[in-house]
Design a protein around this motif. Structure first.
Motif, PDB file in Angstrom:
ATOM      1  N   VAL A   1      12.976 -41.517  45.622  1.00 17.41           N
ATOM      2  CA  VAL A   1      11.625 -41.909  46.018  1.00 17.41           C
ATOM      3  C   VAL A   1      10.630 -40.817  45.653  1.00 17.41           C
TER       4      VAL A   1
ATOM      5  N   ALA B   1       8.423 -40.486  50.299  1.00 16.57           N
ATOM      6  CA  ALA B   1       9.217 -39.582  51.135  1.00 16.57           C
ATOM      7  C   ALA B   1       8.414 -39.165  52.363  1.00 16.57           C
TER       8      ALA B   1
ATOM      9  N   GLU C   1       8.120 -42.133  54.838  1.00 22.84           N
ATOM     10  CA  GLU C   1       9.381 -42.380  55.549  1.00 22.84           C
ATOM     11  C   GLU C   1       9.667 -41.320  56.612  1.00 22.84           C
TER      12      GLU C   1
ATOM     13  N   ARG D   1      15.906 -37.778  47.242  1.00 19.79           N
ATOM     14  CA  ARG D   1      16.827 -38.677  47.930  1.00 19.79           C
ATOM     15  C   ARG D   1      16.372 -38.743  49.386  1.00 19.79           C
ATOM     16  N   LEU D   2      16.299 -39.939  49.942  1.00 22.47           N
ATOM     17  CA  LEU D   2      15.835 -40.078  51.321  1.00 22.47           C
ATOM     18  C   LEU D   2      16.710 -39.312  52.301  1.00 22.47           C
TER      19      LEU D   2
END
Length: 68
Positions: free
Chosen positions: A5, A10, A13, A43-44
């Motif tokens: 993302v 990011a 989230e 990466r989340l």
């Protein structure tokens, strides 16, 4: 396959502003997993791990609340 993302997503989230994501990168709390043009991709799971780590560190350094 891991979904990557952008900085903006990011931040959304993790419930922070994009500058916070950039600061986490600058401080070494978060490492980009890729690039799109000039922007970083994350990466989340790494974003959430950085968010948890920085919140725990903040809670340890915050003085106790005054009660009265």
């Amino acid at each position: 396959m891991t979904t990557l993302v952008t900085t903006a997503i990011a931040a959304q989230e993790a419930a922070v502003v994009p500058d916070t994501i950039r600061k986490w990168v600058q401080l070494g709390h978060l490492a980009p997993a890729g690039r799109r043009g000039r922007g970083h991709l994350f990466r989340l799971e790494d974003v959430f791990a950085a968010e948890r780590a920085t919140r725990r560190a903040h809670e340890r350094t915050r003085p106790p609340a005054l009660t009265g």
